[in-house]
Motif scaffolding. Structure first.
Motif, short mmCIF file in Angstrom:
data_model
loop_
_atom_site.label_atom_id
_atom_site.label_comp_id
_atom_site.label_asym_id
_atom_site.label_seq_id
_atom_site.Cartn_x
_atom_site.Cartn_y
_atom_site.Cartn_z
N VAL A 233 11.25 -5.28 7.53
CA VAL A 233 10.76 -4.74 6.26
C VAL A 233 11.61 -5.24 5.10
CG1 VAL A 233 10.45 -2.60 4.94
CG2 VAL A 233 9.73 -2.71 7.32
N ARG A 234 12.93 -5.20 5.27
CA ARG A 234 13.82 -5.64 4.18
C ARG A 234 13.61 -7.12 3.86
NH1 ARG A 234 17.13 -1.55 6.45
NH2 ARG A 234 18.12 -2.92 7.96
N VAL B 48 0.84 -1.20 0.00
CA VAL B 48 0.00 0.00 0.00
C VAL B 48 0.88 1.25 0.00
CG1 VAL B 48 -1.64 1.37 1.37
CG2 VAL B 48 -2.06 -1.07 1.02
N LEU B 49 1.93 1.26 0.81
CA LEU B 49 2.83 2.41 0.81
C LEU B 49 3.49 2.58 -0.56
CD1 LEU B 49 4.53 2.08 4.31
CD2 LEU B 49 3.05 3.94 3.54
N ALA B 50 3.92 1.46 -1.16
CA ALA B 50 4.54 1.54 -2.49
C ALA B 50 3.55 2.05 -3.52
CB ALA B 50 5.09 0.17 -2.89
N ILE C 99 5.00 1.07 9.88
CA ILE C 99 4.52 -0.19 10.45
C ILE C 99 4.85 -0.29 11.94
CG2 ILE C 99 4.65 -2.72 10.28
CD1 ILE C 99 5.46 -2.39 7.35
N ASN C 100 5.87 0.46 12.36
CA ASN C 100 6.37 0.42 13.73
C ASN C 100 7.09 -0.89 14.02
OD1 ASN C 100 6.89 1.73 16.15
ND2 ASN C 100 5.06 0.91 17.14
N THR D 276 12.12 4.19 1.40
CA THR D 276 13.15 3.45 2.13
C THR D 276 12.53 2.48 3.12
OG1 THR D 276 13.32 5.04 3.94
CG2 THR D 276 14.69 5.45 1.98
N SER D 277 13.33 1.48 3.48
CA SER D 277 12.87 0.53 4.50
C SER D 277 12.70 1.22 5.84
CB SER D 277 13.83 -0.65 4.61
OG SER D 277 15.13 -0.23 4.87
N ASP D 278 13.49 2.25 6.11
CA ASP D 278 13.32 3.02 7.35
C ASP D 278 11.97 3.73 7.38
OD1 ASP D 278 15.76 2.30 8.45
OD2 ASP D 278 16.81 4.03 7.62
N PHE D 279 11.60 4.33 6.25
CA PHE D 279 10.30 5.01 6.15
C PHE D 279 9.16 4.00 6.36
CE2 PHE D 279 6.61 6.19 3.56
CZ PHE D 279 6.29 7.41 4.13
#
Length: 136
Positions: free
Chosen positions: A41-42, A15-17, A34-35, A26-29
């Motif tokens: 995430v990666r 959904v974010l993508a 998602i917290n 980024t995976s950080d974002f």
């Protein structure tokens, strides 16, 4: 990660993508949304990339982006990707001498399989686009 969390995580990433489809995220974002830890995430990005849903770019300006049209991604396909095992878990080691125990796992397997097939059928009635459109 438990399978039930993997589906939710994969959908969140997709959904974010979709919402940021003209950007590299980024995976950080994503992890912040998602917290969870970016490592989680990666790991999911790897599966989504192998399935051809997203692609990624490494390095300082790296991140991921959607490469498959959100209208062409069925939620059931995402579910099957992240749930390689039976969602209901493993069977018991039943007593083969017991009239109930000796047939329990076979009957549970049928029940679990039929239920999961119905779940996938229901999920396949919705695309990522339809799901993503629920979010502003």
């Amino acid at each position: 990660m438990m399978n039930n969390l993997r589906f939710a995580t994969a959908l969140h990433i997709l959904v974010l993508a979709d919402k940021f489809k003209n950007e590299i995220i980024t995976s950080d974002f994503i992890a912040g949304s998602i917290n969870v830890n970016p490592v989680v995430v990666r790991r999911e990005i790897k599966f989504l990339k192998e399935a051809g849903f997203i692609d990624s770019k490494k390095g300082k300006e790296g991140g991921c982006f959607l490469i498959k049209n959100a209208n062409d991604i069925l939620l059931g396909d995402v579910y099957k990707l992240v749930n390689q095992e039976n969602v209901f878990g493993k069977m018991n080691h039943t007593n083969p001498e017991c009239p109930i125990g000796k047939a329990m796992n076979q009957n549970l397997e049928t029940l679990f399989s039929n239920t999961e097939n119905q779940l996938i059928k229901t999920l396949n009635n919705q695309t990522l686009r339809q799901f993503s459109d629920q979010f502003q």
